[in-house]
Design a protein around this motif. Structure first.
Motif, short mmCIF file in Angstrom:
data_model
loop_
_atom_site.label_atom_id
_atom_site.label_comp_id
_atom_site.label_asym_id
_atom_site.label_seq_id
_atom_site.Cartn_x
_atom_site.Cartn_y
_atom_site.Cartn_z
N GLY A 89 -18.05 -26.47 -3.17
CA GLY A 89 -18.22 -27.91 -3.16
C GLY A 89 -18.07 -28.48 -4.55
O GLY A 89 -17.95 -27.75 -5.54
N VAL A 90 -18.09 -29.81 -4.61
CA VAL A 90 -17.99 -30.52 -5.88
C VAL A 90 -18.92 -31.72 -5.83
O VAL A 90 -19.03 -32.39 -4.80
N ILE A 91 -19.60 -31.94 -6.93
CA ILE A 91 -20.44 -33.13 -7.07
C ILE A 91 -19.73 -34.06 -8.07
O ILE A 91 -19.59 -33.72 -9.24
N ILE A 92 -19.25 -35.18 -7.57
CA ILE A 92 -18.60 -36.18 -8.42
C ILE A 92 -19.71 -36.94 -9.14
O ILE A 92 -20.55 -37.57 -8.51
N LEU A 93 -19.72 -36.86 -10.45
CA LEU A 93 -20.81 -37.43 -11.25
C LEU A 93 -20.56 -38.86 -11.71
O LEU A 93 -21.47 -39.55 -12.14
N GLY A 94 -19.33 -39.31 -11.66
CA GLY A 94 -19.03 -40.66 -12.11
C GLY A 94 -18.04 -40.63 -13.26
O GLY A 94 -17.29 -39.68 -13.43
N PHE A 95 -18.10 -41.70 -14.07
CA PHE A 95 -17.12 -41.87 -15.13
C PHE A 95 -17.77 -41.83 -16.51
O PHE A 95 -18.93 -42.18 -16.67
N GLN A 96 -16.98 -41.40 -17.46
CA GLN A 96 -17.37 -41.44 -18.87
C GLN A 96 -16.20 -42.07 -19.61
O GLN A 96 -15.04 -41.82 -19.31
N TYR A 97 -16.53 -42.91 -20.58
CA TYR A 97 -15.50 -43.58 -21.36
C TYR A 97 -15.48 -43.01 -22.77
O TYR A 97 -16.52 -42.63 -23.32
N SER A 98 -14.29 -42.95 -23.36
CA SER A 98 -14.19 -42.46 -24.73
C SER A 98 -13.09 -43.22 -25.45
O SER A 98 -12.32 -43.95 -24.86
N GLY A 99 -13.01 -42.99 -26.72
CA GLY A 99 -12.03 -43.69 -27.53
C GLY A 99 -12.69 -44.77 -28.34
O GLY A 99 -13.81 -45.20 -28.05
N SER A 100 -12.01 -45.23 -29.33
CA SER A 100 -12.59 -46.24 -30.22
C SER A 100 -12.88 -47.55 -29.49
O SER A 100 -13.84 -48.24 -29.78
N ASP A 101 -12.06 -47.88 -28.53
CA ASP A 101 -12.26 -49.10 -27.75
C ASP A 101 -12.63 -48.79 -26.30
O ASP A 101 -12.45 -49.62 -25.42
N GLU A 102 -13.14 -47.58 -26.08
CA GLU A 102 -13.44 -47.12 -24.73
C GLU A 102 -12.24 -47.32 -23.81
O GLU A 102 -12.35 -47.78 -22.68
N ASP A 103 -11.07 -46.96 -24.32
CA ASP A 103 -9.85 -47.18 -23.58
C ASP A 103 -9.49 -46.01 -22.67
O ASP A 103 -8.58 -46.11 -21.86
N LYS A 104 -10.21 -44.91 -22.78
CA LYS A 104 -9.94 -43.76 -21.92
C LYS A 104 -11.11 -43.54 -20.98
O LYS A 104 -12.25 -43.49 -21.40
N GLN A 105 -10.79 -43.39 -19.70
CA GLN A 105 -11.80 -43.19 -18.68
C GLN A 105 -11.63 -41.79 -18.10
O GLN A 105 -10.52 -41.40 -17.75
N TYR A 106 -12.72 -41.05 -18.02
CA TYR A 106 -12.70 -39.70 -17.46
C TYR A 106 -13.61 -39.64 -16.25
O TYR A 106 -14.71 -40.18 -16.28
N GLN A 107 -13.16 -38.97 -15.20
CA GLN A 107 -14.01 -38.71 -14.06
C GLN A 107 -14.64 -37.34 -14.29
O GLN A 107 -13.93 -36.38 -14.61
N LYS A 108 -15.96 -37.25 -14.14
CA LYS A 108 -16.70 -36.01 -14.38
C LYS A 108 -17.21 -35.45 -13.06
O LYS A 108 -17.50 -36.19 -12.13
N ALA A 109 -17.31 -34.11 -13.02
CA ALA A 109 -17.77 -33.46 -11.80
C ALA A 109 -18.36 -32.08 -12.11
O ALA A 109 -18.12 -31.54 -13.19
N GLN A 110 -19.10 -31.55 -11.15
CA GLN A 110 -19.61 -30.20 -11.22
C GLN A 110 -19.08 -29.42 -10.02
O GLN A 110 -19.16 -29.87 -8.89
N ALA A 111 -18.53 -28.24 -10.29
CA ALA A 111 -18.12 -27.34 -9.23
C ALA A 111 -19.33 -26.51 -8.83
O ALA A 111 -20.06 -26.04 -9.70
N ILE A 112 -19.57 -26.38 -7.52
CA ILE A 112 -20.74 -25.64 -7.07
C ILE A 112 -20.35 -24.51 -6.11
O ILE A 112 -19.32 -24.56 -5.44
N LYS A 113 -21.21 -23.51 -6.08
CA LYS A 113 -21.06 -22.37 -5.16
C LYS A 113 -22.38 -22.25 -4.41
O LYS A 113 -23.45 -22.24 -5.02
N TYR A 114 -22.30 -22.18 -3.08
CA TYR A 114 -23.51 -22.05 -2.28
C TYR A 114 -24.11 -20.66 -2.46
O TYR A 114 -23.38 -19.67 -2.58
N ILE A 115 -25.43 -20.61 -2.46
CA ILE A 115 -26.14 -19.35 -2.56
C ILE A 115 -26.50 -18.91 -1.15
O ILE A 115 -27.16 -19.66 -0.42
N ASP A 116 -26.05 -17.73 -0.78
CA ASP A 116 -26.32 -17.24 0.61
C ASP A 116 -27.75 -16.85 0.81
O ASP A 116 -28.46 -16.38 0.06
#
Length: 116
Positions: A89-116
Motif C-alpha cells: 500500500g501507499v499513504i499519500i501524505l500531501g504536498f511539500q513546496y521548495s525553491g526560493s519562491d516555492e515554485d516547485k511542488q512535490y507529492q510525498k508518500a510512504q510505501a507500506i508493507k502489511y505485517i502478517d
C-alpha cells in the motif's frame, strides 16, 4: 496570409514540441527504502489512521508535480513505484513546496508493507 516558413522549420518546431512534452511526462520520482518482490495491487490511503491492517513503512517517496494534470500523474507515478518496490500500500501524505519562491511542488508518500 501566406505562411513563408520553410517546411524544415515546421518539422523542427514539431520535433521540439514533442521533445518538450516528453520531458514533462518523465517521472522524477525519488525513493528511499527497502525493496521486495514487485506487487500487482496497491492499496491507496490518504491518512495513516485509515490503514486498518498492521503495517510497517518500507520507504519514502517524493514526486515532482508539473505539467497538465500534474497531481494525478504524480500519484500514478508513486503507485507504480510502490508496485515496483513490492509495497502492499501507499499513504499519500500531501504536498511539500521548495525553491526560493516555492515554485516547485512535490507529492510525498510512504510505501507500506502489511505485517502478517
Amino acid at each position: 496570409m501566406k505562411n513563408n516558413r520553410p517546411a524544415s522549420f515546421s518539422r523542427l518546431l514539431s520535433g521540439v514540441t514533442v521533445f518538450a512534452l516528453f520531458l514533462c511526462s518523465c517521472s522524477t520520482i525519488s525513493y528511499v527504502g527497502d525493496r521486495y518482490q514487485p506487487t500487482d495491487r496497491i492499496d491507496v490511503y490518504y491518512a495513516e489512521r485509515d490503514v486498518k491492517s498492521e503495517y510497517k513503512v518500507i520507504g519514502h517517496l517524493s514526486e515532482l508535480v508539473g505539467g497538465i494534470n500534474g497531481e494525478e500523474q504524480a500519484k500514478q507515478n508513486i503507485i507504480a513505484k510502490c508496485r515496483e518496490v513490492g509495497a502492499d500500500g501507499v499513504i499519500i501524505l500531501g504536498f511539500q513546496y521548495s525553491g526560493s519562491d516555492e515554485d516547485k511542488q512535490y507529492q510525498k508518500a510512504q510505501a507500506i508493507k502489511y505485517i502478517d
